[in-house]
Design a protein around this motif. Sequence first.
Motif, PDB file in Angstrom:
ATOM      1  N   VAL A 284       0.884  -1.170   0.000  1.00  0.00           N
ATOM      2  CA  VAL A 284       0.000   0.000   0.000  1.00  0.00           C
ATOM      3  C   VAL A 284       0.919   1.216   0.000  1.00  0.00           C
ATOM      4  CG1 VAL A 284      -1.891   1.186   1.160  1.00  0.00           C
ATOM      5  CG2 VAL A 284      -1.652  -1.294   1.407  1.00  0.00           C
ATOM      6  N   ARG A 285       0.734   2.107  -0.957  1.00  0.00           N
ATOM      7  CA  ARG A 285       1.620   3.263  -1.094  1.00  0.00           C
ATOM      8  C   ARG A 285       0.969   4.533  -0.547  1.00  0.00           C
ATOM      9  NH1 ARG A 285       2.164   1.725  -6.774  1.00  0.00           N
ATOM     10  NH2 ARG A 285       3.981   0.372  -7.019  1.00  0.00           N
ATOM     11  N   PHE A 286       1.742   5.252   0.277  1.00  0.00           N
ATOM     12  CA  PHE A 286       1.276   6.526   0.821  1.00  0.00           C
ATOM     13  C   PHE A 286       2.152   7.657   0.307  1.00  0.00           C
ATOM     14  CE2 PHE A 286      -0.178   3.319   3.792  1.00  0.00           C
ATOM     15  CZ  PHE A 286      -1.479   3.718   4.040  1.00  0.00           C
ATOM     16  N   ALA A 287       1.523   8.756  -0.097  1.00  0.00           N
ATOM     17  CA  ALA A 287       2.255   9.984  -0.423  1.00  0.00           C
ATOM     18  C   ALA A 287       1.989  10.951   0.726  1.00  0.00           C
ATOM     19  CB  ALA A 287       1.757  10.578  -1.736  1.00  0.00           C
ATOM     20  N   ALA A 288       3.057  11.479   1.331  1.00  0.00           N
ATOM     21  CA  ALA A 288       2.890  12.346   2.500  1.00  0.00           C
ATOM     22  C   ALA A 288       3.556  13.692   2.269  1.00  0.00           C
ATOM     23  CB  ALA A 288       3.497  11.672   3.741  1.00  0.00           C
ATOM     24  N   VAL A 289       2.847  14.757   2.683  1.00  0.00           N
ATOM     25  CA  VAL A 289       3.407  16.111   2.604  1.00  0.00           C
ATOM     26  C   VAL A 289       2.681  16.985   3.624  1.00  0.00           C
ATOM     27  CG1 VAL A 289       1.818  16.818   0.744  1.00  0.00           C
ATOM     28  CG2 VAL A 289       3.977  18.057   1.064  1.00  0.00           C
ATOM     29  N   GLY A 290       3.383  17.953   4.174  1.00  0.00           N
ATOM     30  CA  GLY A 290       2.773  18.909   5.100  1.00  0.00           C
ATOM     31  C   GLY A 290       3.130  20.324   4.690  1.00  0.00           C
ATOM     32  N   ASP A 291       2.573  21.293   5.411  1.00  0.00           N
ATOM     33  CA  ASP A 291       2.970  22.687   5.240  1.00  0.00           C
ATOM     34  C   ASP A 291       2.753  23.201   3.822  1.00  0.00           C
ATOM     35  OD1 ASP A 291       4.586  23.326   8.009  1.00  0.00           O
ATOM     36  OD2 ASP A 291       4.760  21.242   7.400  1.00  0.00           O
TER      37      ASP A 291
ATOM     38  N   ALA B 277       0.757   8.459  -7.817  1.00  0.00           N
ATOM     39  CA  ALA B 277       1.846   7.612  -7.310  1.00  0.00           C
ATOM     40  C   ALA B 277       1.427   6.746  -6.126  1.00  0.00           C
ATOM     41  CB  ALA B 277       3.030   8.492  -6.914  1.00  0.00           C
ATOM     42  N   ALA B 278       0.273   7.060  -5.513  1.00  0.00           N
ATOM     43  CA  ALA B 278      -0.041   6.455  -4.216  1.00  0.00           C
ATOM     44  C   ALA B 278      -1.475   5.938  -4.132  1.00  0.00           C
ATOM     45  CB  ALA B 278       0.211   7.480  -3.114  1.00  0.00           C
ATOM     46  N   ASP B 279      -1.718   5.164  -3.074  1.00  0.00           N
ATOM     47  CA  ASP B 279      -3.073   4.676  -2.771  1.00  0.00           C
ATOM     48  C   ASP B 279      -3.814   5.643  -1.859  1.00  0.00           C
ATOM     49  OD1 ASP B 279      -3.046   1.970  -4.031  1.00  0.00           O
ATOM     50  OD2 ASP B 279      -1.337   1.715  -2.685  1.00  0.00           O
ATOM     51  N   ALA B 280      -3.060   6.540  -1.205  1.00  0.00           N
ATOM     52  CA  ALA B 280      -3.669   7.537  -0.317  1.00  0.00           C
ATOM     53  C   ALA B 280      -2.701   8.698  -0.143  1.00  0.00           C
ATOM     54  CB  ALA B 280      -4.005   6.924   1.043  1.00  0.00           C
ATOM     55  N   LEU B 281      -3.263   9.876   0.169  1.00  0.00           N
ATOM     56  CA  LEU B 281      -2.460  11.076   0.408  1.00  0.00           C
ATOM     57  C   LEU B 281      -2.576  11.463   1.881  1.00  0.00           C
ATOM     58  CD1 LEU B 281      -0.857  13.598  -0.613  1.00  0.00           C
ATOM     59  CD2 LEU B 281      -3.074  14.644  -1.135  1.00  0.00           C
ATOM     60  N   LEU B 282      -1.434  11.671   2.530  1.00  0.00           N
ATOM     61  CA  LEU B 282      -1.394  12.073   3.942  1.00  0.00           C
ATOM     62  C   LEU B 282      -0.928  13.520   4.031  1.00  0.00           C
ATOM     63  CD1 LEU B 282       0.445   8.903   5.348  1.00  0.00           C
ATOM     64  CD2 LEU B 282      -2.020   9.253   5.059  1.00  0.00           C
ATOM     65  N   LEU B 283      -1.702  14.368   4.725  1.00  0.00           N
ATOM     66  CA  LEU B 283      -1.370  15.798   4.840  1.00  0.00           C
ATOM     67  C   LEU B 283      -1.054  16.146   6.298  1.00  0.00           C
ATOM     68  CD1 LEU B 283      -4.157  17.324   2.553  1.00  0.00           C
ATOM     69  CD2 LEU B 283      -1.779  16.821   1.939  1.00  0.00           C
ATOM     70  N   CYS B 284       0.165  16.662   6.517  1.00  0.00           N
ATOM     71  CA  CYS B 284       0.681  16.848   7.886  1.00  0.00           C
ATOM     72  C   CYS B 284       0.569  18.275   8.426  1.00  0.00           C
ATOM     73  CB  CYS B 284       2.134  16.401   7.942  1.00  0.00           C
ATOM     74  SG  CYS B 284       2.340  14.652   7.635  1.00  0.00           S
ATOM     75  N   GLY B 285      -0.591  18.899   8.269  1.00  0.00           N
ATOM     76  CA  GLY B 285      -0.833  20.182   8.936  1.00  0.00           C
ATOM     77  C   GLY B 285      -0.239  21.406   8.271  1.00  0.00           C
TER      78      GLY B 285
ATOM     79  N   ARG C 140      12.424  16.776  -7.696  1.00  0.00           N
ATOM     80  CA  ARG C 140      11.295  15.845  -7.516  1.00  0.00           C
ATOM     81  C   ARG C 140      10.056  16.580  -7.038  1.00  0.00           C
ATOM     82  NH1 ARG C 140      13.610  11.659  -3.273  1.00  0.00           N
ATOM     83  NH2 ARG C 140      15.780  11.829  -3.905  1.00  0.00           N
ATOM     84  N   PRO C 141       8.864  16.033  -7.328  1.00  0.00           N
ATOM     85  CA  PRO C 141       7.663  16.652  -6.742  1.00  0.00           C
ATOM     86  C   PRO C 141       7.724  16.524  -5.213  1.00  0.00           C
ATOM     87  CG  PRO C 141       7.085  14.684  -8.040  1.00  0.00           C
ATOM     88  CD  PRO C 141       8.553  14.893  -8.204  1.00  0.00           C
ATOM     89  N   PRO C 142       7.254  17.552  -4.486  1.00  0.00           N
ATOM     90  CA  PRO C 142       7.456  17.600  -3.028  1.00  0.00           C
ATOM     91  C   PRO C 142       6.483  16.751  -2.217  1.00  0.00           C
ATOM     92  CG  PRO C 142       6.343  19.574  -3.765  1.00  0.00           C
ATOM     93  CD  PRO C 142       6.619  18.771  -4.989  1.00  0.00           C
ATOM     94  N   PHE C 143       6.664  15.444  -2.279  1.00  0.00           N
ATOM     95  CA  PHE C 143       5.959  14.561  -1.355  1.00  0.00           C
ATOM     96  C   PHE C 143       6.850  13.352  -1.120  1.00  0.00           C
ATOM     97  CE2 PHE C 143       4.342  13.591  -5.644  1.00  0.00           C
ATOM     98  CZ  PHE C 143       4.598  12.232  -5.748  1.00  0.00           C
ATOM     99  N   ARG C 144       6.599  12.669  -0.010  1.00  0.00           N
ATOM    100  CA  ARG C 144       7.384  11.485   0.342  1.00  0.00           C
ATOM    101  C   ARG C 144       6.549  10.250   0.060  1.00  0.00           C
ATOM    102  NH1 ARG C 144      12.517  10.501   3.257  1.00  0.00           N
ATOM    103  NH2 ARG C 144      12.647   8.264   2.953  1.00  0.00           N
TER     104      ARG C 144
END
Length: 259
Positions: free
Chosen positions: A10-17, A38-46, A237-241
């Motif tokens: 399961v792939r997660f793309a994570a980015v905040g700010d 790129a991912a199965d879900a997007l995580l946003l860190c505030g 690179r695009p700014p997500f992990r």
Amino acid sequence: MGMGKSSTTVRFAAVGDLHVTKDSAGKLRGFLAQASDAADALLLCGDLTDYGTAEEAKILADELSAVSVPIVAVLGNHDFETGTPEVVCATLKKAGVRVLDGEACEIEGVGIAGVKGFAGGFGRGSLGAWGEPAIKAFVQEALHEAMKLESALAKLRMRRRIALMHYSPVLSTVQGEPAEILPFLGSSRLEEPLLRYPVDAVFHGHAHRGTIEGQTISGVPVFNVARPLLLRKHPDRPPFRLFEVPREPADEQELVAAK
């Protein structure tokens, strides 16, 4: 979906700010669509907005319409600036975003616990609840956020888990910021629940000049995914992990859920 679903992870793309302002319209859509592909879900860190206004939240929701996968978010300190974080929350929820504040959710068999977190310092430098009422209230806020994280983690029964926050639970990922402000960038109190309830990874933002990767005392990877930091460290690179979690067999998932 660009890369297609993987049967094994399961792939997660994570980015905040993201710090959305009234001038952000049209500017985030491109990289958010890339994250979605790129991912199965997007995580946003505030710090999703810059001042926590209704206008910024609306622009953010519009930009997020480029995302076709589930979105899970926590708020950050900037989302509180106007004093109406509930407006930001409501606008995001209307756009289909799951906003976590001490709650947990599940994406394709992976559990996600989310909380904003708070400041207070790290290790032996942690501020103690001693002295004036204002200090006690400050420390109480950090303890309260840690308790919310703990109760969210405690609800998760699945084997694979992720913790999502805005402030850092460890010193290592805020290193690079001016020494004077380190105690305001996170709190070791957020690390304590992670030692009791192991997770596969922790994602946070907030420290724009911090370090991309660190770990908890117990060796869990902690990723600082503040967008300004990712842009500076990897301008190509695009700014997500991207983070992959092994996919549990469906029958195992049901077994765990049944317990």
